[in-house]
Design a protein around this motif. Structure first.
Motif, PDB file in Angstrom:
ATOM      1  N   LEU A 102      26.751  47.834  54.784  1.00 27.70           N
ATOM      2  CA  LEU A 102      25.755  47.445  55.783  1.00 27.70           C
ATOM      3  C   LEU A 102      25.011  46.183  55.366  1.00 27.70           C
ATOM      4  O   LEU A 102      24.724  45.308  56.193  1.00 27.70           O
ATOM      5  CB  LEU A 102      24.746  48.580  55.988  1.00 27.70           C
ATOM      6  CG  LEU A 102      25.281  49.798  56.736  1.00 27.70           C
ATOM      7  CD1 LEU A 102      24.300  50.957  56.640  1.00 27.70           C
ATOM      8  CD2 LEU A 102      25.522  49.430  58.192  1.00 27.70           C
ATOM      9  N   ASP A 105      27.192  43.253  55.879  1.00 28.16           N
ATOM     10  CA  ASP A 105      27.254  42.984  57.318  1.00 28.16           C
ATOM     11  C   ASP A 105      26.126  42.054  57.761  1.00 28.16           C
ATOM     12  O   ASP A 105      26.270  41.306  58.720  1.00 28.16           O
ATOM     13  CB  ASP A 105      27.111  44.304  58.098  1.00 28.16           C
ATOM     14  CG  ASP A 105      28.463  44.798  58.593  1.00 28.16           C
ATOM     15  OD1 ASP A 105      29.377  43.971  58.704  1.00 28.16           O
ATOM     16  OD2 ASP A 105      28.586  46.010  58.849  1.00 28.16           O
ATOM     17  N   ASN A 106      24.995  42.156  57.070  1.00 30.98           N
ATOM     18  CA  ASN A 106      23.797  41.443  57.513  1.00 30.98           C
ATOM     19  C   ASN A 106      23.469  40.193  56.709  1.00 30.98           C
ATOM     20  O   ASN A 106      22.510  39.508  57.018  1.00 30.98           O
ATOM     21  CB  ASN A 106      22.589  42.386  57.478  1.00 30.98           C
ATOM     22  CG  ASN A 106      22.671  43.406  58.601  1.00 30.98           C
ATOM     23  OD1 ASN A 106      22.805  43.047  59.755  1.00 30.98           O
ATOM     24  ND2 ASN A 106      22.651  44.672  58.246  1.00 30.98           N
ATOM     25  N   GLY A 112      28.348  37.565  56.954  1.00 28.67           N
ATOM     26  CA  GLY A 112      28.038  38.708  57.821  1.00 28.67           C
ATOM     27  C   GLY A 112      29.253  39.576  58.055  1.00 28.67           C
ATOM     28  O   GLY A 112      30.083  39.760  57.163  1.00 28.67           O
TER      29      GLY A 112
ATOM     30  N   SER C 258      13.431  51.139  63.513  1.00 29.84           N
ATOM     31  CA  SER C 258      14.164  50.440  64.578  1.00 29.84           C
ATOM     32  C   SER C 258      13.226  50.012  65.688  1.00 29.84           C
ATOM     33  O   SER C 258      13.503  49.034  66.382  1.00 29.84           O
ATOM     34  CB  SER C 258      15.333  51.280  65.113  1.00 29.84           C
ATOM     35  OG  SER C 258      14.935  52.599  65.308  1.00 29.84           O
ATOM     36  N   SER C 262      13.884  46.327  63.272  1.00 27.65           N
ATOM     37  CA  SER C 262      15.132  46.041  63.966  1.00 27.65           C
ATOM     38  C   SER C 262      16.045  47.234  63.764  1.00 27.65           C
ATOM     39  O   SER C 262      16.034  47.855  62.714  1.00 27.65           O
ATOM     40  CB  SER C 262      15.772  44.780  63.385  1.00 27.65           C
ATOM     41  OG  SER C 262      17.173  44.842  63.576  1.00 27.65           O
ATOM     42  N   SER C 263      16.846  47.549  64.792  1.00 22.45           N
ATOM     43  CA  SER C 263      17.700  48.722  64.667  1.00 22.45           C
ATOM     44  C   SER C 263      18.805  48.477  63.639  1.00 22.45           C
ATOM     45  O   SER C 263      19.445  49.396  63.164  1.00 22.45           O
ATOM     46  CB  SER C 263      18.318  49.075  66.018  1.00 22.45           C
ATOM     47  OG  SER C 263      19.062  47.985  66.480  1.00 22.45           O
ATOM     48  N   GLN C 264      18.994  47.174  63.283  1.00 20.23           N
ATOM     49  CA  GLN C 264      19.988  46.865  62.259  1.00 20.23           C
ATOM     50  C   GLN C 264      19.628  47.512  60.926  1.00 20.23           C
ATOM     51  O   GLN C 264      20.498  47.839  60.128  1.00 20.23           O
ATOM     52  CB  GLN C 264      20.068  45.357  62.053  1.00 20.23           C
ATOM     53  CG  GLN C 264      20.981  44.681  63.053  1.00 20.23           C
ATOM     54  CD  GLN C 264      21.192  43.241  62.695  1.00 20.23           C
ATOM     55  OE1 GLN C 264      20.313  42.597  62.116  1.00 20.23           O
ATOM     56  NE2 GLN C 264      22.350  42.721  63.031  1.00 20.23           N
ATOM     57  N   TYR C 265      18.339  47.636  60.664  1.00 17.62           N
ATOM     58  CA  TYR C 265      17.909  48.167  59.374  1.00 17.62           C
ATOM     59  C   TYR C 265      17.819  49.691  59.367  1.00 17.62           C
ATOM     60  O   TYR C 265      17.514  50.289  58.357  1.00 17.62           O
ATOM     61  CB  TYR C 265      16.551  47.572  58.982  1.00 17.62           C
ATOM     62  CG  TYR C 265      16.593  46.067  58.853  1.00 17.62           C
ATOM     63  CD1 TYR C 265      17.477  45.474  57.957  1.00 17.62           C
ATOM     64  CD2 TYR C 265      15.781  45.254  59.620  1.00 17.62           C
ATOM     65  CE1 TYR C 265      17.548  44.092  57.841  1.00 17.62           C
ATOM     66  CE2 TYR C 265      15.844  43.874  59.508  1.00 17.62           C
ATOM     67  CZ  TYR C 265      16.729  43.306  58.614  1.00 17.62           C
ATOM     68  OH  TYR C 265      16.804  41.951  58.504  1.00 17.62           O
ATOM     69  N   ARG C 266      18.083  50.300  60.549  1.00 21.08           N
ATOM     70  CA  ARG C 266      17.873  51.735  60.664  1.00 21.08           C
ATOM     71  C   ARG C 266      18.698  52.522  59.632  1.00 21.08           C
ATOM     72  O   ARG C 266      18.197  53.421  58.980  1.00 21.08           O
ATOM     73  CB  ARG C 266      18.234  52.201  62.074  1.00 21.08           C
ATOM     74  CG  ARG C 266      17.730  53.580  62.394  1.00 21.08           C
ATOM     75  CD  ARG C 266      18.347  54.083  63.656  1.00 21.08           C
ATOM     76  NE  ARG C 266      19.796  54.166  63.501  1.00 21.08           N
ATOM     77  CZ  ARG C 266      20.643  54.316  64.510  1.00 21.08           C
ATOM     78  NH1 ARG C 266      20.195  54.378  65.735  1.00 21.08           N
ATOM     79  NH2 ARG C 266      21.932  54.399  64.299  1.00 21.08           N
TER      80      ARG C 266
END
Lengths: 302, 260, 294
Positions: A102, A105-106, A112, C258, C262-266
């Protein structure tokens, strides 16, 4: 089958073997189970690739940097979990593997979700290099296993409490096994990146970790030669039997359960395949044949 | 000089007091017996000495060094080691490998010399192997050296555990029911063996045992424990004549049945 | 208090309560058998599929689908115990073998679905409820979220009742304290293990169907159990109340992250939390330190 095709599979076998050897030490000899070694491969792959691509560092040094980075991360996980009783280590590796993916990915620096591409493949992960690295890796591993350090690891696998009462620092030896296995996985990741020429976070999913552990189990917990044979077999089989590909993991899953229930020693049964053992069994066979011939002659005589 | 001292040692598990205010001192070279009915807290005392459990109250000293806050392996490295009531050998390893592994403290080569096979490695490995040979012969296990531990008969497994413990060159050896599962003849042999290793290795020995013949025949002094509470301390003769001990042991029959 | 905050609390509670359904099943097994049943995710996934096909293929009423997926998962969990774990238990195999077998079972289940005609596609549950939220003042309450919370809460209360008030519950508690001791006291350990797998399986089936409705169904949906393992560590490994509290808190933290970041970090926050717990208090919120019997 062209030579290019065969050598390609051999290279892949060699890349897998690096991680499998490390897992063999961790799971087969020390008795620790990890879900996260694909994460260590990812760290090695990304570190080594950025070293060669962005800083022009020589391939072998880049591989080593990748391996050592994975090892350093493994030390943090080990420090947090290996002196706790219970399945903390397992759960932490599970979380670590997924989190690594993850994070990658970021991180835009590492491309990414699209990952890194145009990693140099010329003269890097060649069949020759892979074989040399694996020979060194096997030699180092066998040397460790056949020393007091390796014996202490096996003692922990067999009976942790007894290992402590004979003065083995269980935490230290678990850390050692984990660090070595992460180093191997990191190098393996670097090799993979420089073989394919590109890497993406999705290549290092948990199923990659478990597939490699399955090879260790097939080969036999506590057998280095089993791991070697298992890796080559299980890398070749799905390549040859393409139609088998979809059912491959189904069969692996079922086979793992079957092995645990019936023959936990796996393919090699904790024994090593060596020149000595070949000669020994050859001698046995010759003696057996001689006796049979002798008996026949006697029968004829009488 | 006292090799081992327990001063007012107490261990509680939740509300249950397993060991209650126990004190005794063991002198150098003694064979010291620890007896009592089942559930008296004998093995708990072993677990406290070897730091498998932490002490609730009190202190344990080994050669005047306090044992608290040490890890089990550190205690072993100080010279205290033990066997287990429910044998804990390295089951899938051979008798030879069991002892060889335990010899590890007699070598100090590091991981790099084991990889390169240079320096002290070869010399020390040879020493470890000779030491293992010697221990197996001493314990009468030489003929069984290549047999996997879990396939050995019960009595030999117990002997192998003692051999493994001796590999550490201990100063204090704790034996937890070493004669359990042995017939009378084997028990007498074991008795002689314990005396022999005590003399040969200059050991101090602490034994838990239910075979009274062995305890009375081999111990210099005996400590009796009942439900975690100290009952008596004395020579075998004194213990045999002690009224409180006799009572505790007469009551024992019913209790063991109830517990089993 | 802002609306967003209230909204996130409600979302967090509903997600967290389903995490709790999964974590409780996992913790039950851990507390008795002392190993992490990593195949629990597979059972949840099968539950999600049973629910899906009951609604689309059998076209049964909605609550029957729930019953079917719960029972399907319950049966699967028990069969798995019989085939995979029982032979190992009877042999007193090391814990490593249990974990490896659990991994094998999990890989098997996931890939059997992928290789079968069901395939790896993502499938959406048919709409049972209108997506129109129920308004409480200015706070919107999703109907599915509400359902998740209600079903989870009721199931957990039933579980608490079984464990605290029934005879079999007493056996479970005794066995989790000491397998050896409870065997001596006449507890049938095989039966206790059967029951915990049934209970864990039933809850897993419900959780699977709820997740399927909330998101979609796909073969890897079982990976969501990673969250419940982390929640179990957060609450205290092996403790049931800990598993529930850990799960609800994890759900809340995730939705807060989220909502506000950001929901990316959820998904990352769960791992960050795991690290934090391991550094600060490895025994978790409700965990007890245990000592090995030598």
């Amino acid at each position: 089958m062209s030579w290019d095709y065969v050598s390609g599979i051999l290279i892949l076998s060699g890349i897998n073997l690096m991680t499998v050897l490390g897992l063999s030490l961790l799971t087969g000899f020390t008795g620790l189970f990890s879900f996260g070694h694909a994460g260590f491969m990812a760290i090695g792959a990304y570190m080594a690739s950025s070293m060669t691509m962005k800083y022009g560092i020589p391939f072998f040094i880049a591989l080593l940097i990748g391996g050592v980075s994975a090892m350093l991360v493994s030390l943090v996980i080990g420090k947090l979990t290996l002196n706790l009783k219970g399945d903390y280590f397992c759960i932490a590796t599970l979380g670590f593997g997924e989190a690594t993916r993850l994070i990658l990915d970021n991180v835009q620096y590492f491309g990414g979700a699209r990952g890194l591409s145009s990693i140099p493949t010329q003269g890097t992960t060649t069949l020759f290099n892979v074989i040399i690295i694996n020979i060194v890796a096997v030699f180092v591993l066998v040397s460790i296993i056949r020393s007091r350090h390796g014996r202490n690891m096996v003692a922990i696998r067999e009976e942790e409490l007894a290992a402590q009462t004979i003065g083995i620092d269980v935490f230290k030896y678990k850390m050692m096994a984990l660090a070595i296995s992460a180093l191997y996985a990191g190098i393996s990741g670097g090799l993979l990146a420089h073989y394919l020429g590109y890497i993406q976070p999705i290549m290092f999913k948990m199923v990659k970790s478990t597939e490699l552990t399955i090879i260790v189990i097939f080969g036999g917990l506590g057998s280095v030669s089993g791991s070697v044979i298992g890796t080559i077999l299980l890398t070749f089989l799905p390549e040859i039997l393409r139609s088998f590909y979809n059912w491959r993991l189904v069969i692996y899953g079922a086979a793992v359960i079957l092995i645990m229930i019936t023959r936990p020693q796996g393919l090699m049964g904790g024994k090593e395949f060596s020149i000595k053992s070949i000669i020994k069994s050859a001698k046995k066979f010759i003696n057996f044949v001689r006796q049979r011939i002798g008996n026949k002659k006697e029968e004829v005589k009488s | 000089m006292n090799v081992l001292s327990l001063n007012n040692v107490t261990k509680r598990f939740g509300g249950l007091t397993a060991v209650d205010n126990v004190s005794f001192h063991i002198e150098q070279g003694e064979i010291f017996g620890l007896i009592g009915p089942n559930g008296a807290g004998k093995t708990t005392i072993f677990n406290l000495i070897t730091a498998i459990y932490s002490i609730t109250e009190g202190e344990i000293y080994f050669n005047d060094k306090k044992l608290q806050r040490k890890k089990p392996y550190e205690i072993a490295n100080m010279g205290v080691t033990r066997t287990f009531q429910n044998i804990r050998l390295f089951k899938k390893l051979t008798a030879y490998e069991n002892v060889l592994t335990a010899c590890h403290k007699s070598a100090d080569y590091n991981i790099f010399s084991s990889i390169m096979r240079i320096g002290k490695f070869k010399l020390q490995e040879r020493y470890l192997k000779n030491k293992t040979d010697g221990l197996l012969k001493l314990m009468g296990l030489w003929d069984y050296k290549d047999i996997v531990a879990s396939n050995l008969p019960y009595g030999l497994q117990r002997k192998l555990e003692i051999a493994r413990a001796l590999a550490l060159d201990p100063k204090l050896l704790l034996l937890d029911e070493p004669a359990a599962g042995m017939n009378p003849e084997e028990t007498i042999q074991l008795m002689e063996l314990i005396k022999e290793i005590r003399n040969k290795f200059d050991l101090t020995v602490l034994i838990i045992e239910h075979h009274m013949d062995l305890i009375m025949g081999v111990c210099d002094r005996i400590f009796v424990l009942n439900f975690g509470i100290p009952l008596a301390l004395g020579t075998p003769k004194e213990i045999q004549e002690n009224k409180k001990v006799i009572e505790a042991y007469l009551g024992k029959e019913e209790k063991t049945y109830a517990e089993d | 208090m802002s609306e967003l905050f209230l909204q996130q609390i409600i979302n967090g509670l509903s997600i967290g309560s389903v995490y709790a359904l999964m974590a409780v099943g996992y913790s039950l097994v851990y507390s008795i058998m002392n190993f992490s049943n990593f195949a629990h995710g597979g059972v949840i996934m099968i539950g999600a599929y049973i629910g899906y096909f009951s609604l689309t293929f059998l076209k049964v009423p909605f609550f029957i689908a729930f019953v079917l997926s719960a029972f399907g998962s319950g049966i699967l969990a028990v069969v798995m115990e019989k085939i995979v774990y029982r032979p190992l238990r009877k042999r007193n195999a090391p814990f490593l073998y249990f974990i490896i077998s659990a991994m094998g079972a999990s890989i098997f289940l996931e890939n059997v679905v992928i290789a079968s005609p069901i395939g790896p596609t993502f499938r959406s549950y048919p709409t049972v409820f209108s997506s129109e939220p129920i308004m409480l003042g200015s706070v919107a309450l999703g109907r599915i979220d509400l359902l998740m919370f209600v079903i989870s809460a009721i199931s957990l209360m039933v579980l608490v009742y079984i464990i605290e008030k029934t005879k079999i519950g007493l056996s479970i508690r005794a066995t989790s304290y000491s397998i050896k001791g409870s065997t001596l006291m006449g507890v049938n350990v095989d039966k206790v293990i059967f029951i915990i797998f049934v209970l864990g399986g039933l809850l897993a089936g419900l959780a699977g169907m709820l997740f399927g409705m909330r998101y979609t169904v796909y073969p890897q949906i079982g990976n969501i159990t990673t969250k419940s393992f982390i929640a179990a560590v957060f609450g205290g490994l092996g403790s049931l109340p800990g598993a529930v509290i850990g799960s609800v808190l994890l759900g809340l933290i995730e939705t807060m992250v989220s909502g506000y970041l950001s929901s990316q970090y959820r998904d990352l926050i769960a791992f960050a939390l795991l690290i934090l717990v391991l550094v600060v208090k490895p025994t978790g919120l409700m965990g007890k330190t245990t000592e090995d019997k030598a």
